[in-house]
Design an enzyme around this catalytic site. Structure first.
Site, PDB file in Angstrom:
ATOM      1  N   PHE A 102       0.845  -1.192   0.000  1.00 47.40           N
ATOM      2  CA  PHE A 102       0.000   0.000   0.000  1.00 47.40           C
ATOM      3  C   PHE A 102       0.876   1.236   0.000  1.00 47.40           C
ATOM      4  O   PHE A 102       1.820   1.335   0.778  1.00 47.40           O
ATOM      5  CB  PHE A 102      -0.920   0.005   1.230  1.00 47.40           C
ATOM      6  CG  PHE A 102      -2.024  -1.005   1.097  1.00 47.40           C
ATOM      7  CD1 PHE A 102      -1.761  -2.363   1.246  1.00 47.40           C
ATOM      8  CD2 PHE A 102      -3.321  -0.608   0.784  1.00 47.40           C
ATOM      9  CE1 PHE A 102      -2.762  -3.304   1.086  1.00 47.40           C
ATOM     10  CE2 PHE A 102      -4.327  -1.544   0.628  1.00 47.40           C
ATOM     11  CZ  PHE A 102      -4.052  -2.889   0.776  1.00 47.40           C
ATOM     12  N   TYR A 107       3.288   8.001   1.072  1.00 49.42           N
ATOM     13  CA  TYR A 107       4.052   6.744   1.043  1.00 49.42           C
ATOM     14  C   TYR A 107       4.352   6.259  -0.377  1.00 49.42           C
ATOM     15  O   TYR A 107       5.071   5.277  -0.553  1.00 49.42           O
ATOM     16  CB  TYR A 107       3.350   5.653   1.866  1.00 49.42           C
ATOM     17  CG  TYR A 107       3.685   5.718   3.348  1.00 49.42           C
ATOM     18  CD1 TYR A 107       3.460   6.878   4.078  1.00 49.42           C
ATOM     19  CD2 TYR A 107       4.236   4.633   4.017  1.00 49.42           C
ATOM     20  CE1 TYR A 107       3.766   6.947   5.438  1.00 49.42           C
ATOM     21  CE2 TYR A 107       4.549   4.691   5.367  1.00 49.42           C
ATOM     22  CZ  TYR A 107       4.307   5.852   6.070  1.00 49.42           C
ATOM     23  OH  TYR A 107       4.623   5.911   7.410  1.00 49.42           O
ATOM     24  N   ASP A 193       7.418   0.727   3.224  1.00 53.05           N
ATOM     25  CA  ASP A 193       8.581   1.500   3.688  1.00 53.05           C
ATOM     26  C   ASP A 193       9.723   0.548   4.033  1.00 53.05           C
ATOM     27  O   ASP A 193      10.275   0.553   5.133  1.00 53.05           O
ATOM     28  CB  ASP A 193       8.207   2.365   4.896  1.00 53.05           C
ATOM     29  CG  ASP A 193       7.648   1.574   6.051  1.00 53.05           C
ATOM     30  OD1 ASP A 193       7.184   0.436   5.833  1.00 53.05           O
ATOM     31  OD2 ASP A 193       7.676   2.088   7.186  1.00 53.05           O
ATOM     32  N   GLU A 283      -1.939  -4.819  13.434  1.00 50.91           N
ATOM     33  CA  GLU A 283      -1.011  -5.813  13.986  1.00 50.91           C
ATOM     34  C   GLU A 283      -1.626  -6.545  15.192  1.00 50.91           C
ATOM     35  O   GLU A 283      -1.370  -7.731  15.399  1.00 50.91           O
ATOM     36  CB  GLU A 283       0.297  -5.139  14.388  1.00 50.91           C
ATOM     37  CG  GLU A 283       1.363  -6.100  14.879  1.00 50.91           C
ATOM     38  CD  GLU A 283       2.709  -5.419  15.071  1.00 50.91           C
ATOM     39  OE1 GLU A 283       3.533  -5.471  14.156  1.00 50.91           O
ATOM     40  OE2 GLU A 283       2.919  -4.826  16.149  1.00 50.91           O
TER      41      GLU A 283
END
Ligand code: 4GW
Ligand code: MN
Length: 333
Positions: A102, A107, A193, A283
């Site tokens: 994504f 980003y 990232d 998470e």
């Protein structure tokens, strides 16, 4: 006539030494070639690269780290598997691997380096499809990819809160997995990232896999940052938990990834209705799911590392590294 001057005789042991060193270097070179080692320092440990190398039945491959979970799922560390054998098996299946990332809002800056590093290290020799989910389609650069590798850009919505950007990935992967059930064998879901820094191949592929979060590695489960609010769908009591998995890297068969992401998204919606949000967002739900649906393979921290953690002795390879972010630059808008 004297054949050697006295001072020359003095040097004789050094001549012997020289031959010894030459023989040693030659045998090292032969060994490296024979076992197809990647790194000189692996010369005596990388035997696993040879396809017909016989496994040693009376010696564990690694004794410094856990290589098998209590439910007999392998934990993937360097030196525990033979990539040549695995590659042959997965080639035989003609495996197709989809990898989702994504890139929402700023980003998108990570995409190019991510893909370029994946072209060097991710599933080399296998069929790979990249799926880039983004709200800024025109920011994704054109990249030339190697043979049998393709990139698809998927336009998706963005959310004002970053927590929602992160969590909504579960919903979008679920909807995507429902569609892709026939065209991919495995889905690998990762953060953008990141950069590949060493081989990540078919050794990771299995029905359902998770990756150990390096920040929690080796801690007792009471200290894991599971969601501790009993009202939340992500709740895990302090006396439970085997591993703490990272939201950054998970995957499996398309069907298993569908089930996992469907659970996480539904749990998130249930919590949202009660105005609850777990400490580590997606998470936390991932950890809840994997606690009760045990993964069939577990990736060691070789597959997710932060250089801020240093390089401990057990870490023989750093395959997938977090890219340092300038938080103010990247996260605002
Ligand atoms: C705070 O301002 C933000 S923005 C936290 C996450 C943000 C974000 C995340 C974003 O603006 N756009 C985006 O595409 N993401 C995706 O979610 C991206 O794929 C990223 O790798 C993933 C998880 O966020 P993260 O990497 O920032 O999380 P950490 O630092 O825990 O790896
Ligand atoms: Mn990240």
């Amino acid at each position: 006539m004297q054949s050697l001057k006295p001072e020359r005789a003095l040097w004789r042991p050094w001549w012997l030494m020289k031959y010894f060193v030459i023989v040693l270097l030659l045998s090292l070179w032969w060994y490296t070639l024979k076992y197809n080692c990647r790194y000189p320092e692996e010369t005596f440990t990388c035997k696993t690269q040879l396809k017909n190398e016989q496994p040693n039945t009376v010696r564990m491959q690694r004794t410094d780290v856990l290589i098998l979970s209590p439910w007999l799922a392998p934990i993937i560390w360097n030196g525990t598997y033979n990539l040549a054998i695995l590659n042959a098996q997965f080639h035989h299946r003609d495996v197709r691997v989809g990898i989702t990332v994504f890139a929402i809002k700023k980003y998108t800056v990570f995409v190019q380096n991510f893909i370029e590093s994946a072209e060097k290290f991710f599933m080399i020799g296998h069929k790979v499809n990249y799926y880039v989910f983004t709200d800024r389609v025109s920011d994704i650069p054109n990249m030339t990819l190697n043979k049998d590798r393709n990139l698809t850009i998927l336009k998706v919505p963005s959310y004002p809160r970053w927590q929602d950007v992160s969590m909504r990935r579960m919903e979008m992967i679920r909807d995507f997995a429902r569609e892709k059930i026939a065209s991919e064998d495995f889905l690998v879901c990762v953060d953008v990232d990141m950069k590949f820094n060493d081989e990540v191949g078919v050794e990771i592929l299995s029905d359902l896999f998770g990756t150990l979060n390096p920040w929690m590695f080796g801690l007792p489960h009471e200290q894991y940052t599971y969601e501790r609010n009993p009202q939340s769908e992500a709740y895990i009591p302090t006396d439970e938990g085997d591993f703490y998995y990272a939201g950054t890297f998970f995957g499996g068969s398309v069907e298993k990834v569908y089930k996992l992401t469907n659970f996480c998204h539904n749990a998130m919606m249930t919590d949202k209705a009660k105005n609850l949000e777990p400490v580590w967002h997606d998470e936390s739900y991932l950890n809840k799911y994997l606690l009760y649906h045990k993964p069939t393979k577990i990736l060691s921290p070789e597959y997710l590392w932060y250089d801020d953690l240093g390089i401990p002795a057990f870490l023989k390879r750093r395959r997938f590294l977090a890219v340092r972010k300038n938080y103010n630059e990247i996260r605002n808008r």
